[in-house]
Write a protein that holds these residues in place. Structure first.
Motif, short mmCIF file in Angstrom:
data_model
loop_
_atom_site.label_atom_id
_atom_site.label_comp_id
_atom_site.label_asym_id
_atom_site.label_seq_id
_atom_site.Cartn_x
_atom_site.Cartn_y
_atom_site.Cartn_z
N PHE A 1 4.37 -82.19 90.11
CA PHE A 1 3.59 -83.37 89.54
C PHE A 1 4.34 -83.68 88.27
O PHE A 1 4.33 -82.90 87.26
CB PHE A 1 2.33 -82.96 89.46
CG PHE A 1 1.48 -82.85 90.79
CD1 PHE A 1 0.51 -81.89 91.07
CD2 PHE A 1 1.72 -83.52 91.68
CE1 PHE A 1 0.03 -81.74 91.90
CE2 PHE A 1 0.87 -83.44 93.00
CZ PHE A 1 0.11 -82.78 93.24
N ASP A 2 4.57 -85.06 88.00
CA ASP A 2 5.11 -85.38 86.77
C ASP A 2 4.32 -86.68 85.90
O ASP A 2 4.89 -87.09 84.85
CB ASP A 2 6.64 -85.77 87.04
CG ASP A 2 6.64 -87.12 88.08
OD1 ASP A 2 7.65 -87.56 87.94
OD2 ASP A 2 5.57 -87.57 88.24
N TYR A 3 3.14 -86.79 86.33
CA TYR A 3 2.52 -87.84 85.67
C TYR A 3 1.13 -87.69 85.93
O TYR A 3 0.56 -87.25 87.32
CB TYR A 3 2.99 -89.14 85.94
CG TYR A 3 2.40 -90.23 85.83
CD1 TYR A 3 1.28 -91.07 86.84
CD2 TYR A 3 2.34 -90.85 84.47
CE1 TYR A 3 0.70 -92.19 86.21
CE2 TYR A 3 1.54 -92.09 83.99
CZ TYR A 3 0.96 -92.81 84.89
OH TYR A 3 0.31 -93.88 84.50
N PHE A 4 0.27 -87.60 85.06
CA PHE A 4 -1.31 -87.39 85.50
C PHE A 4 -2.16 -88.31 84.57
O PHE A 4 -2.38 -88.24 83.38
CB PHE A 4 -1.67 -85.80 84.72
CG PHE A 4 -0.63 -84.60 85.13
CD1 PHE A 4 0.48 -84.18 84.67
CD2 PHE A 4 -1.14 -83.97 86.16
CE1 PHE A 4 1.22 -83.51 85.09
CE2 PHE A 4 -0.48 -82.94 86.58
CZ PHE A 4 0.95 -82.76 85.91
N PRO A 5 -2.89 -89.27 85.55
CA PRO A 5 -3.65 -90.21 85.10
C PRO A 5 -4.93 -90.19 85.24
O PRO A 5 -5.37 -89.03 85.94
CB PRO A 5 -3.25 -91.36 86.09
CG PRO A 5 -2.76 -91.00 87.07
CD PRO A 5 -2.10 -89.50 86.94
N TRP A 6 -5.96 -90.48 84.39
CA TRP A 6 -7.36 -90.49 84.40
C TRP A 6 -7.87 -91.92 84.96
O TRP A 6 -7.51 -92.85 84.26
CB TRP A 6 -8.08 -90.10 83.39
CG TRP A 6 -8.03 -88.59 82.95
CD1 TRP A 6 -7.14 -87.96 82.37
CD2 TRP A 6 -8.84 -87.52 83.49
NE1 TRP A 6 -7.12 -86.70 82.28
CE2 TRP A 6 -8.27 -86.38 82.97
CE3 TRP A 6 -10.10 -87.66 84.26
CZ2 TRP A 6 -8.94 -85.03 83.55
CZ3 TRP A 6 -10.86 -86.44 84.70
CH2 TRP A 6 -10.05 -85.23 84.13
N TYR A 7 -8.43 -92.23 85.97
CA TYR A 7 -9.08 -93.43 86.56
C TYR A 7 -10.69 -93.29 86.25
O TYR A 7 -11.23 -92.44 86.63
CB TYR A 7 -8.70 -93.90 87.81
CG TYR A 7 -7.27 -94.21 88.17
CD1 TYR A 7 -6.11 -93.28 88.09
CD2 TYR A 7 -7.20 -95.66 88.25
CE1 TYR A 7 -4.90 -93.79 88.20
CE2 TYR A 7 -5.94 -96.01 88.39
CZ TYR A 7 -4.82 -95.16 88.38
OH TYR A 7 -3.46 -95.86 88.58
N GLN A 8 -11.15 -94.57 85.60
CA GLN A 8 -12.39 -94.62 85.54
C GLN A 8 -12.98 -95.56 86.57
O GLN A 8 -12.32 -96.69 86.90
CB GLN A 8 -12.70 -95.43 84.30
CG GLN A 8 -14.08 -95.51 83.65
CD GLN A 8 -14.13 -96.49 82.61
OE1 GLN A 8 -13.76 -97.48 82.18
NE2 GLN A 8 -15.08 -95.97 81.46
N GLN A 9 -13.88 -95.51 87.12
CA GLN A 9 -14.68 -96.43 88.36
C GLN A 9 -16.26 -96.59 88.11
O GLN A 9 -16.87 -95.57 88.04
CB GLN A 9 -14.37 -95.68 89.74
CG GLN A 9 -14.61 -96.70 90.84
CD GLN A 9 -14.51 -96.16 92.30
OE1 GLN A 9 -14.10 -94.92 92.32
NE2 GLN A 9 -14.04 -97.02 93.20
N PHE A 10 -16.39 -97.82 88.10
CA PHE A 10 -17.73 -98.13 87.99
C PHE A 10 -18.12 -98.69 89.51
O PHE A 10 -17.57 -98.83 90.34
CB PHE A 10 -17.94 -99.38 87.10
CG PHE A 10 -17.64 -99.20 85.75
CD1 PHE A 10 -16.62 -99.50 84.90
CD2 PHE A 10 -18.53 -98.51 84.91
CE1 PHE A 10 -16.37 -99.05 83.79
CE2 PHE A 10 -18.58 -98.08 83.47
CZ PHE A 10 -17.23 -98.44 83.00
N PRO A 11 -19.58 -98.48 89.57
CA PRO A 11 -20.13 -98.55 91.04
C PRO A 11 -19.87 -100.10 91.66
O PRO A 11 -19.86 -101.10 90.79
CB PRO A 11 -21.60 -98.66 90.89
CG PRO A 11 -21.84 -97.80 89.64
CD PRO A 11 -20.68 -97.91 88.89
#
Lengths: 111, 114
Positions: free
Chosen positions: B30-40
């Motif tokens: 793995f070479d990239y670590f994103p965080w995603y935010q999700q609203f309902p």
């Protein structure tokens, strides 16, 4: 302005009745993805296109098909929806970097 | 080996507090670590991302801490606000054939109480 547009936002279909979900993008990205997201779960990749090259995930059921007639549009076809296919379907695109841009999703209900 | 494990499953924080979400992975490719935010009712949106050659990245109130040797990374939300209430997904990216596949964690539902 929305860059990845999914239509419709809500889709109701009957058990076994084919349904098509659509996705369009204004980003001119060469990669497009379809994900399935069930309630309180992470998105699950179904397949993706790299330009016109189609790539299926190994565990994607045959019931799910896709078409990409041009760079801007991609369709998800569910040939015979079952109750277990009720979910949010997310389209995403990717250009030259690593960022995937998601649409708002289509929530599919199967009656 | 392709999994990304995320904890906690849900988190309640008071307004102004610090929210911390942790993720762990096994695959060193793995070479990239994103965080995603999700609203309902919305699709996930990229919040912040890091590459494994950096130990920390900060954008406003959001910080990623990355520990390559432990194969762990975490999201810290400082001065948490009610508007931060959402589901957060960590992910790890791998590029088989050059198409960038995201492996998502199971998600953390954050509620920030006033």
């Amino acid at each position: 302005d929305a860059m990845v547009i999914q239509n419709p936002r809500y889709q109701v279909t009957q058990f076994g009745k084919p349904v098509t979900l659509s996705c369009s993008q204004t980003l001119n990205h060469n990669v497009m993805y379809w994900y399935q997201q069930k309630s309180s779960q992470a998105p699950k990749l179904l397949f993706h296109y790299y330009d016109k090259d189609f790539n299926n995930e190994a565990d994607t059921p045959d019931n799910f098909q896709s078409r990409r007639p041009n760079t801007s549009f991609c369709f998800l076809d569910i040939r015979s929806p079952g109750l277990g296919d009720a979910a949010m379907y997310l389209c995403a695109t990717r250009g030259g970097g690593n960022i995937q841009y998601f649409g708002a999703g289509t929530r599919l209900s199967v009656l | 080996q392709q999994q990304v494990k995320q904890s906690p499953q849900s988190l309640i924080v008071q307004k102004g507090g610090i929210s911390i979400i942790n993720c762990a992975y096994e695959n060193t490719a793995f070479d990239y670590f994103p965080w995603y935010q999700q609203f309902p009712g919305k699709g996930p949106a990229l919040l912040i991302a890091i590459r494994p050659d950096v130990s920390e990245k900060k954008e406003g109130r959001f910080t990623i801490s990355f520990n390559k040797s432990a194969k762990q990374f975490s999201l810290h939300i400082m001065d948490s606000q009610p508007g931060d209430s959402a589901t957060y997904f960590c992910a790890a990216s791998i590029e088989p054939g050059g198409y960038n596949k995201l492996i998502f964690g199971a998600g953390t539902r954050l509620a920030v109480h006033p």
